[in-house]
Design an enzyme around this catalytic site. Structure first.
Site, PDB file in Angstrom:
ATOM      1  N   LYS A   1      -2.387   3.782  17.531  1.00 51.36           N
ATOM      2  CA  LYS A   1      -1.807   3.968  16.195  1.00 51.36           C
ATOM      3  C   LYS A   1      -2.325   5.261  15.592  1.00 51.36           C
ATOM      4  O   LYS A   1      -3.482   5.640  15.813  1.00 51.36           O
ATOM      5  CB  LYS A   1      -2.201   2.799  15.276  1.00 51.36           C
TER       6      LYS A   1
ATOM      7  N   GLY B   1       9.656  -6.862   0.507  1.00 51.43           N
ATOM      8  CA  GLY B   1       9.647  -5.477   1.005  1.00 51.43           C
ATOM      9  C   GLY B   1      10.968  -5.185   1.694  1.00 51.43           C
ATOM     10  O   GLY B   1      11.225  -5.680   2.790  1.00 51.43           O
TER      11      GLY B   1
ATOM     12  N   GLY C   1      12.376  -2.158   2.708  1.00 56.08           N
ATOM     13  CA  GLY C   1      12.459  -0.782   3.188  1.00 56.08           C
ATOM     14  C   GLY C   1      13.371  -0.751   4.406  1.00 56.08           C
ATOM     15  O   GLY C   1      14.370  -1.472   4.468  1.00 56.08           O
TER      16      GLY C   1
HETATM   17  P1  NAI Z   1       9.143   0.982   4.767  1.00 54.91           P
HETATM   18  O1  NAI Z   1       8.080   1.858   4.248  1.00 54.91           O
HETATM   19  O2  NAI Z   1      10.491   1.550   5.048  1.00 54.91           O
HETATM   20  O3  NAI Z   1       9.359  -0.290   3.787  1.00 54.91           O
HETATM   21  C1  NAI Z   1       8.326  -0.971   3.169  1.00 54.91           C
HETATM   22  C2  NAI Z   1       8.860  -1.466   1.834  1.00 54.91           C
HETATM   23  O4  NAI Z   1       7.887  -2.331   1.256  1.00 54.91           O
HETATM   24  C3  NAI Z   1       9.132  -0.357   0.834  1.00 54.91           C
HETATM   25  O5  NAI Z   1      10.404  -0.538   0.257  1.00 54.91           O
HETATM   26  C4  NAI Z   1       8.011  -0.503  -0.198  1.00 54.91           C
HETATM   27  O6  NAI Z   1       8.404  -0.112  -1.506  1.00 54.91           O
HETATM   28  C5  NAI Z   1       7.759  -1.994  -0.119  1.00 54.91           C
HETATM   29  N1  NAI Z   1       6.425  -2.406  -0.533  1.00 54.91           N
HETATM   30  C6  NAI Z   1       5.246  -1.796  -0.334  1.00 54.91           C
HETATM   31  N2  NAI Z   1       4.238  -2.536  -0.803  1.00 54.91           N
HETATM   32  C7  NAI Z   1       4.795  -3.649  -1.316  1.00 54.91           C
HETATM   33  C8  NAI Z   1       4.265  -4.805  -1.932  1.00 54.91           C
HETATM   34  N3  NAI Z   1       2.951  -4.959  -2.126  1.00 54.91           N
HETATM   35  N4  NAI Z   1       5.135  -5.771  -2.325  1.00 54.91           N
HETATM   36  C9  NAI Z   1       6.473  -5.629  -2.140  1.00 54.91           C
HETATM   37  N5  NAI Z   1       7.017  -4.535  -1.557  1.00 54.91           N
HETATM   38  C10 NAI Z   1       6.191  -3.575  -1.157  1.00 54.91           C
HETATM   39  O7  NAI Z   1       8.528   0.298   6.089  1.00 54.91           O
HETATM   40  P2  NAI Z   1       9.284  -0.395   7.284  1.00 54.91           P
HETATM   41  O8  NAI Z   1       9.477   0.587   8.371  1.00 54.91           O
HETATM   42  O9  NAI Z   1      10.441  -1.169   6.787  1.00 54.91           O
HETATM   43  O10 NAI Z   1       8.163  -1.402   7.800  1.00 54.91           O
HETATM   44  C11 NAI Z   1       7.863  -2.593   7.100  1.00 54.91           C
HETATM   45  C12 NAI Z   1       6.732  -3.312   7.830  1.00 54.91           C
HETATM   46  O11 NAI Z   1       7.149  -3.626   9.166  1.00 54.91           O
HETATM   47  C13 NAI Z   1       5.454  -2.491   7.972  1.00 54.91           C
HETATM   48  O12 NAI Z   1       4.338  -3.348   7.919  1.00 54.91           O
HETATM   49  C14 NAI Z   1       5.573  -1.900   9.381  1.00 54.91           C
HETATM   50  O13 NAI Z   1       4.333  -1.601   9.955  1.00 54.91           O
HETATM   51  C15 NAI Z   1       6.240  -3.057  10.097  1.00 54.91           C
HETATM   52  N6  NAI Z   1       6.966  -2.634  11.281  1.00 54.91           N
HETATM   53  C16 NAI Z   1       7.967  -1.713  11.177  1.00 54.91           C
HETATM   54  C17 NAI Z   1       8.654  -1.333  12.307  1.00 54.91           C
HETATM   55  C18 NAI Z   1       9.813  -0.401  12.241  1.00 54.91           C
HETATM   56  O14 NAI Z   1      10.572  -0.310  13.233  1.00 54.91           O
HETATM   57  N7  NAI Z   1      10.032   0.298  11.127  1.00 54.91           N
HETATM   58  C19 NAI Z   1       8.310  -1.857  13.645  1.00 54.91           C
HETATM   59  C20 NAI Z   1       7.304  -2.898  13.610  1.00 54.91           C
HETATM   60  C21 NAI Z   1       6.635  -3.238  12.469  1.00 54.91           C
END
Ligand code: NAI
Length: 347
Positions: free
Chosen positions: A80, A180, A182
């Site tokens: 990572k 969340g 995102g």
């Molecule tokens: P992202 O950054 O696009 O989305 C995260 C979202 O969570 C954002 O909209 C943010 O505003 C929101 N957020 C942050 N803190 C928060 C809280 N305390 N309460 C509510 N909302 C909150 O990230 P992404 O790519 O969608 O990833 C989400 C999770 O999934 C992360 O933990 C990441 O490590 C995990 N993940 C993502 C992968 C991917 O393909 N993008 C693959 C495997 C795991």
């Protein structure tokens, strides 16, 4: 991080911390294991309260990647990268170049991809300094954002878990809470809504939550108290560490299935969830779609095979959950046994 905390976290092959004076950014690359192949893992960019918090995150996330690649049957290990935003704004491309040089010095031992706070554009910039990068934009010959693939395996895991706790494969009448929305959470909300579930969403970015609600028909609710809402499936898709011995006491859901990495504060929380009758799909099992996608990109596999590999991953998840239920143990126990066995036998 205290000295003893560091000692108990560190069981990794390598840890590199570099400060780039030109851009003011500091990056951490943790390689947990290359037993199964080069370590793969995303680059996370987010604010951390301290450098030691960033190091702790990199150590924990890289270990989770080892389990994830092993469980997914990939010839890849776990690593990572984490970057602390510089105190003042600086050229993002130059920061990616600095990270690219850092990765290049690991001589093929680490392959970097996307994670929270990074995009295919960042990977394109990193690729200007190293070939050990995955998830470049399609315009640069990459496969792009892995998030839809991640959402697909999480969605498959939601379906499997819901069927096992309710006896019905039909998501109509199932309430799914996505915390969340995102890249992954938004795609998951769309998939579960399309399958007929009632969806509630929350995000610290209120605009984002409202956009997702408008697109999917989901209902926006406050972030505070989200985990204790009455839900069939709670899907944590933001940060990690959302399930502790304290928070589990307040849960009112039948299953926890989400994309967030490292959802448990420690593995004993899985026992507590099990004793409360809540089916917890281990994060590194549910969210494996992203590394299957990025792994295919890095290994040069035919992109046409990815869909089949994602379906196979969901079938493995269903099988794992059935085994755990039959043996009356937390699914995490079955998942850890099988991932660690694969690593042990290939040593
Ligand atoms: P992202 O950054 O696009 O989305 C995260 C979202 O969570 C954002 O909209 C943010 O505003 C929101 N957020 C942050 N803190 C928060 C809280 N305390 N309460 C509510 N909302 C909150 O990230 P992404 O790519 O969608 O990833 C989400 C999770 O999934 C992360 O933990 C990441 O490590 C995990 N993940 C993502 C992968 C991917 O393909 N993008 C693959 C495997 C795991």
């Amino acid at each position: 991080m205290s000295e003893s905390e560091f000692d108990s976290e560190f069981e990794h092959e390598s840890l590199v911390v570099e400060h780039d004076p030109a851009t003011g950014s500091t990056a951490v690359v943790a390689v947990h294991s290359t037993t199964l192949g080069p370590a793969i893992g995303g680059l996370r960019i987010q604010p951390y309260p301290s450098l030691s918090a960033a190091v702790t995150d990199a150590l924990r996330l890289s270990k989770a990647m080892t389990l994830k690649t092993a469980a997914a049957g990939l010839p890849l290990g776990g690593g990572k990268a984490v970057m602390l935003p510089p105190p003042t704004s600086s050229d993002r491309r130059a920061r990616m170049h600095a990270l690219g040089r850092m990765v290049e010095r690991l001589e093929g031992g680490f392959v970097v991809g996307e994670d929270v706070g990074t995009t295919p554009q960042d990977m394109d910039w990193i690729a200007e300094r190293t070939n050990c990068v995955t998830g470049r934009s399609p315009a640069q010959g990459g496969l792009g954002d892995p998030s839809p693939a991640t959402a697909e395996t999480v969605f498959g895991a939601v379906r499997s878990a819901y069927e096992l706790v309710s006896g019905s494969p039909d998501l109509t009448g199932c309430t799914v809470g996505v915390l969340g929305v995102g890249k992954v959470g938004a795609a998951l909300a769309a998939l579960v809504a399309e399958a007929g579930a009632q969806v509630v969403v929350a995000d610290t970015d209120a605009d984002r939550a409202h956009d997702v609600a408008a697109a999917t028909g989901a209902r926006v609710v406050p972030v505070d108290g989200f985990a204790t809402r009455p839900l069939d499936v709670f899907a944590p898709c933001a940060g990690g560490q959302v399930l502790s011995r304290t928070t589990v006491d307040g849960l009112r859901c039948r299953a926890v299935v989400g994309a967030a990495n490292n959802q448990l504060t420690d593995d004993s929380v899985a026992e507590l969830l099990h004793s409360r009758g809540i089916l917890y799909v281990p994060d590194f099992i549910a969210n494996c779609g992203g590394v299957i996608f990025n792994g295919a990109d890095h290994l040069g596999l035919d992109p046409q095979t990815i869909g089949t590999d994602l379906k196979a991953a969901v079938e493995r998840t269903t099988e794992l959950l059935r085994t755990a239920i039959a043996d009356d143990v937390p699914p995490l126990t079955v998942a850890l046994d099988s991932a660690l066995e694969r690593i042990r036998t290939s040593r």
